[in-house]
Design a protein around this motif. Sequence first.
Motif, PDB file in Angstrom:
ATOM      1  N   MET A  75     -10.167 -14.608  -7.682  1.00 50.68           N
ATOM      2  CA  MET A  75      -8.565 -14.387  -7.516  1.00 50.68           C
ATOM      3  C   MET A  75      -8.591 -13.232  -6.373  1.00 50.68           C
ATOM      4  O   MET A  75      -8.836 -12.265  -6.533  1.00 50.68           O
ATOM      5  N   ASN A  76      -7.937 -13.615  -5.497  1.00 48.77           N
ATOM      6  CA  ASN A  76      -7.513 -12.694  -4.292  1.00 48.77           C
ATOM      7  C   ASN A  76      -5.855 -12.425  -4.549  1.00 48.77           C
ATOM      8  O   ASN A  76      -4.976 -13.259  -4.321  1.00 48.77           O
ATOM      9  N   VAL A  77      -5.570 -11.174  -4.630  1.00 51.82           N
ATOM     10  CA  VAL A  77      -4.438 -10.646  -4.595  1.00 51.82           C
ATOM     11  C   VAL A  77      -3.895  -9.857  -3.441  1.00 51.82           C
ATOM     12  O   VAL A  77      -4.545  -8.846  -3.023  1.00 51.82           O
ATOM     13  N   PHE A  78      -2.954 -10.263  -2.634  1.00 52.80           N
ATOM     14  CA  PHE A  78      -2.384  -9.667  -1.617  1.00 52.80           C
ATOM     15  C   PHE A  78      -1.231  -9.066  -2.070  1.00 52.80           C
ATOM     16  O   PHE A  78      -0.362  -9.329  -2.601  1.00 52.80           O
ATOM     17  N   ILE A  79      -1.372  -7.540  -1.760  1.00 56.20           N
ATOM     18  CA  ILE A  79      -0.044  -6.921  -2.130  1.00 56.20           C
ATOM     19  C   ILE A  79       0.727  -6.313  -1.015  1.00 56.20           C
ATOM     20  O   ILE A  79       0.247  -5.812  -0.024  1.00 56.20           O
ATOM     21  N   ILE A  80       1.986  -6.635  -0.937  1.00 54.67           N
ATOM     22  CA  ILE A  80       2.668  -6.284   0.292  1.00 54.67           C
ATOM     23  C   ILE A  80       3.888  -5.671  -0.269  1.00 54.67           C
ATOM     24  O   ILE A  80       4.367  -5.532  -1.384  1.00 54.67           O
ATOM     25  N   GLY A  81       4.676  -4.657   0.514  1.00 54.94           N
ATOM     26  CA  GLY A  81       5.982  -3.846   0.065  1.00 54.94           C
ATOM     27  C   GLY A  81       5.713  -2.517   0.122  1.00 54.94           C
ATOM     28  O   GLY A  81       6.632  -1.573  -0.112  1.00 54.94           O
ATOM     29  N   SER A  82       4.528  -1.793  -0.177  1.00 53.14           N
ATOM     30  CA  SER A  82       4.099  -0.531  -0.183  1.00 53.14           C
ATOM     31  C   SER A  82       3.837  -0.088   1.318  1.00 53.14           C
ATOM     32  O   SER A  82       3.478  -0.951   2.182  1.00 53.14           O
ATOM     33  N   LYS A  83       3.548   1.053   1.629  1.00 54.77           N
ATOM     34  CA  LYS A  83       3.253   1.616   2.827  1.00 54.77           C
ATOM     35  C   LYS A  83       1.726   1.462   2.997  1.00 54.77           C
ATOM     36  O   LYS A  83       1.163   1.787   4.116  1.00 54.77           O
ATOM     37  N   GLY A  84       1.221   1.320   1.860  1.00 54.15           N
ATOM     38  CA  GLY A  84      -0.276   1.053   1.860  1.00 54.15           C
ATOM     39  C   GLY A  84      -1.156   2.476   1.088  1.00 54.15           C
ATOM     40  O   GLY A  84      -0.530   3.170   0.738  1.00 54.15           O
ATOM     41  N   ILE A  85      -2.455   2.272   1.483  1.00 57.20           N
ATOM     42  CA  ILE A  85      -3.276   3.248   0.910  1.00 57.20           C
ATOM     43  C   ILE A  85      -4.160   3.678   1.993  1.00 57.20           C
ATOM     44  O   ILE A  85      -4.377   3.081   2.865  1.00 57.20           O
ATOM     45  N   PRO A  86      -4.784   4.983   1.731  1.00 54.62           N
ATOM     46  CA  PRO A  86      -4.515   5.833   0.544  1.00 54.62           C
ATOM     47  C   PRO A  86      -2.957   6.484   0.544  1.00 54.62           C
ATOM     48  O   PRO A  86      -2.455   6.371   1.456  1.00 54.62           O
TER      49      PRO A  86
END
Length: 392
Positions: free
Chosen positions: A1-12
């Motif tokens: 499963m590939n989960v793409f997370i959008i909406g945050s400014k990112g990590i770290p």
Amino acid sequence: MNVFIIGSKGIPANYGGFETFVDNLTERKKSKKINYHVACFTEEKKEDTHYNNARCFYVKVPNIGSAKAILYDLYSLKKSINFIEENNLNNTIIYILTCRIGPFIKLYRKKIKRLNIKVYVNPDGHEWKRSKWNYWVKKYWKLSERLTIKNSDFVICDSKNIEKYIKEEYGKYTPKTTFVPYGAEVIPSNIDDHNSELKEFYDKYDITPNNYFLIVGRFVPENNIELIIKEYMKTNTKKSLVIITNVSNNRFYQELLSRTSFKQDNRIKFVGTVYNQQLLKKIRENAFAYLHGHEVGGTNPSLLEALASTKLNLLLDVPFNTEVGKDAAIYFNKDNNNLSELINRIDKMSEEVRNKYSLRAKNRIIRDYDWNVITSNYEKIFEKALVEGIKK
């Protein structure tokens, strides 16, 4: 499963609730079946990198003012879809944090369906209620929330009250929902009382450890800073009111000054922001009590941090706060003199009683808001989607 997370400014994560969530989700990953791809905001062109065993893909957008965040999410969505198509990925989820791009999702709906991509969303809080927005922006946020829920396959709410609201408000779309909270850690700061940065902070603002009430949050009207200041100015306490916020000399600040004349009270101290997370945790630990006036939706990260770190917590009595605090906090309302009288009583509270509240608060975090449990619950949700995809 590939989960793409959008909406945050990112990590770290440097600062912010969603960024901290994504940082913990990727860092604590146990499942070997899940690959995370995280959209990260950048002001310069960057190649993909890896952090916390997640692929970080960078998204640069032009500076177009307040709509910049919408464009960032749209570019992130487009990049995610293109990557999925170019790499022939099966069993994919695009997880959208907050509801900024609802009106635009339908533009990609055909492609999303053709590529068998599942769209998951975290609606966050009631963004359309924030007083900083004008009438038309509030209308956009409400429309965007509705269309995001309508075009999503699954809704993950970090508050039971938000989940209840989504089910009731958008029942005609029969949204599939679940509740997974935000998290915190009951781990003491790694800064001791003799730390030079801590002493410099206290000296600069004339603050005495264990002799101040504390506010941490954004400088916006719905966090009820004006209410707290007005009530505080009526009290007899000798303790300071330390306000850690992104204060700026804007219209809200001038109105606040005009309506409260807080500069005439030397107990009230606006100290700006504190980006060093360990220093901020130590400042929380050394506070006599924490004051939380947030009232616009969701599980607030700063409240969880306060329960994990500060002995005594005074919260505005709204469902989003009582859901989290339960019997581990004391509550106030907006009635005239309610908070001021409470502070006068709290000021005389014994250390023994404060310690009892502290123990309750920390147990509350350990029992219901532990990051390891939360990330494990997310992995179960994503793995369930994988199993359902394989069955198809």
